[in-house]
Design a protein around this motif. Structure first.
Motif, PDB file in Angstrom:
ATOM      1  N   UNK A 182      32.950 -25.798  16.067  1.00 15.90           N
ATOM      2  CA  UNK A 182      32.658 -26.273  17.298  1.00 15.90           C
ATOM      3  C   UNK A 182      33.489 -27.517  17.408  1.00 15.90           C
ATOM      4  N   UNK A 183      34.058 -28.082  18.425  1.00 20.70           N
ATOM      5  CA  UNK A 183      34.278 -29.485  18.844  1.00 20.70           C
ATOM      6  C   UNK A 183      33.348 -30.543  19.010  1.00 20.70           C
ATOM      7  N   UNK A 184      32.136 -29.981  20.073  1.00 24.68           N
ATOM      8  CA  UNK A 184      31.224 -30.897  20.386  1.00 24.68           C
ATOM      9  C   UNK A 184      29.843 -30.324  20.025  1.00 24.68           C
ATOM     10  N   UNK A 185      28.860 -30.809  20.115  1.00 23.76           N
ATOM     11  CA  UNK A 185      27.380 -30.445  20.443  1.00 23.76           C
ATOM     12  C   UNK A 185      26.440 -31.344  21.491  1.00 23.76           C
ATOM     13  N   UNK A 186      26.044 -30.786  22.392  1.00 22.61           N
ATOM     14  CA  UNK A 186      25.553 -31.398  23.648  1.00 22.61           C
ATOM     15  C   UNK A 186      23.855 -31.000  23.276  1.00 22.61           C
ATOM     16  N   UNK A 187      23.175 -32.046  23.440  1.00 24.90           N
ATOM     17  CA  UNK A 187      21.758 -32.125  23.319  1.00 24.90           C
ATOM     18  C   UNK A 187      21.178 -33.052  23.922  1.00 24.90           C
TER      19      UNK A 187
END
Length: 447
Positions: free
Chosen positions: A229-234
């Motif tokens: 993945x490129x990003x992790x959003x949390x």
């Protein structure tokens, strides 16, 4: 015909795309060849597709406007994120909204907003009519810099960009860092508008199971390995929808995994002012090296005064400022000046102390009222407005939501928050919106 229209609306078929042959389509859909011939002929008559004799059928004209509803599976449409948001935003007076994601208007900082408006009305005319600067109102960025420091996040004003909202903040980050087809990790469950926004960016979302202490690290590591993945959003502070808080141990291990995989983390900190005790911030541990922190004040101050922010490393802020100019030009100067005045109003701190006390009281009351119905919280959140609750007997929350809507009660079924569709028997309750006894009467009637 509906299947083809849906694929065009969802941009899976674009202008000029060749449709499957009649025989392939018939085999795929399990219908007769004559049925497909009839469907294709009707779509040609409507101008949706065109026939090239000897070459097949092709999508006509320019690309259809993107329909996010069509991107989602039809079976989930009745309770998908956009449906829940529209039901809440378009609710008529008298509708009860225990599933919405914001405080009742009577809980907001209305008095402080009115004082700020009066102050601005007496100020310079430029404050009321001119564009804002690319980074946004400097006084508010200075205030935010000092606020972030209380959470251990060192971000000088030059590393903070003001946006029109928290949603625009994520949108700008996605524009900067994502290409169509990139993979983004999200919590499962997570704030459902993350799903809709990522669909709009043509990104592939992959869910990571969330625990009471943070994301499941084994699943997170597997997702990094399998999906690049490129990003992790949390959320790190108060997690939406579960109310859980990230533990320091999970935060440290999470950042080690992110560094090894060279992934960027977007930390949504919209509920910071609802905390009694500050939770760990990934941005604090990381020093804004690979963590981007975003936030807004629509949940605590006013949803009508739209203003958010991005705190990130300097080179990203510079590029994000260019993107902001390209997509919204000068930004909302008036909104940022109103917020600067309200945040420095001495009564805001006391107002939020009262809100936190009211929420703590409401959480206990709602837990007690749900218990006789067999609805139990997944965990007892330490702060915030949300309870993530399991229905008795593995009931379908979507069916319950549809039944309650007939009686003027809007719920938030669990699978709207879950990419894996593993939260079928869960509901998110907003305890601040559960003051009316009719909420529990309707639930008891339809359960």
């Amino acid at each position: 015909m509906e299947a083809i229209r849906g694929r065009i609306a969802g941009r899976k078929l674009v202008a000029g795309s060749r449709l499957p042959s009649v025989r392939v389509q018939a085999q795929t859909m399990g219908v007769s060849v004559s049925t497909v011939v009839e469907a294709y002929d009707r779509l040609v008559a409507e101008g949706v597709i065109r026939s090239h004799p000897g070459a097949g059928f092709y999508v006509s004209g320019s690309p259809a406007p993107l329909s996010l509803a069509e991107v989602a599976p039809k079976r989930a449409r009745s309770v998908d994120p956009l449906w829940i948001s529209r039901q809440s935003l378009e609710a008529r007076q008298g509708t009860l909204m225990p599933g919405c994601g914001w405080l009742p208007s009577s809980w907001m900082f209305e008095a402080g907003i009115r004082r700020a408006l009066r102050t601005l009305a007496r100020g310079e005319s430029a404050d009321l009519v001119d564009y804002g600067s690319p980074l946004g109102f400097e006084a508010l960025r200075q205030i935010l810099s000092r606020r972030l420091l209380t959470y251990g996040v060192e971000a000088p004003a030059g590393q903070i960009l003001l946006t029109e909202s928290g949603t625009q903040a994520i949108d700008l980050v996605c524009r900067l860092l994502l290409e169509p087809g990139d993979t983004v990790l999200v919590d499962d469950p997570c704030y459902f508008n993350f799903h809709a926004l990522l669909k709009a960016h043509r990104a592939k979302a992959v869910g990571v199971p969330y625990t009471p202490a943070g994301p499941d690290l084994d699943a997170f590591a597997a997702a990094l390995r399998d999906h690049a993945p490129r990003l992790y959003i949390t959320n790190s502070a108060i997690h939406n929808p579960t109310g859980a808080v990230l533990s320091p141990a999970i935060a440290h291990q999470l950042l080690k995994l992110a560094e090894a995989a060279d992934i960027v983390i977007v930390e949504d900190d919209i509920f910071a002012d609802f905390e009694d005790v500050p939770a760990p911030r990934l941005a604090a541990f990381d020093g804004l090296a690979r963590v981007i922190q975003i936030g807004s004040f629509s949940k605590a101050l006013s949803a009508a005064v739209r203003c958010g922010y991005i705190a990130a490393r300097p080179d990203w802020i510079d590029n994000l400022a260019d993107l902001k100019i390209a997509t919204s030009f000068g930004g909302g100067r008036l909104a940022s000046e109103i917020l600067a005045s309200a945040l420095t109003d001495g009564s805001y701190r006391r107002h939020m102390e009262a809100v936190r006390w009211r929420l703590a009281d409401a959480r206990e009351k709602v837990i007690r009222r749900l218990a006789p119905l067999g609805i139990e919280p997944w965990m007892r959140p330490p702060a915030g407005m949300f309870l993530w609750c399991r229905l008795p007997g593995e009931q379908d929350a979507a069916d319950l939501a549809r039944a309650c809507l007939e009686h003027g009660v809007i719920l938030a079924p669990g699978n709207a928050f879950s990419l894996s569709q593993s939260a079928r028997s869960f509901l998110r309750f907003n305890v601040a919106q559960c003051d009316d006894e009719r909420v529990f009467q309707v639930l008891g009637m339809v359960l």
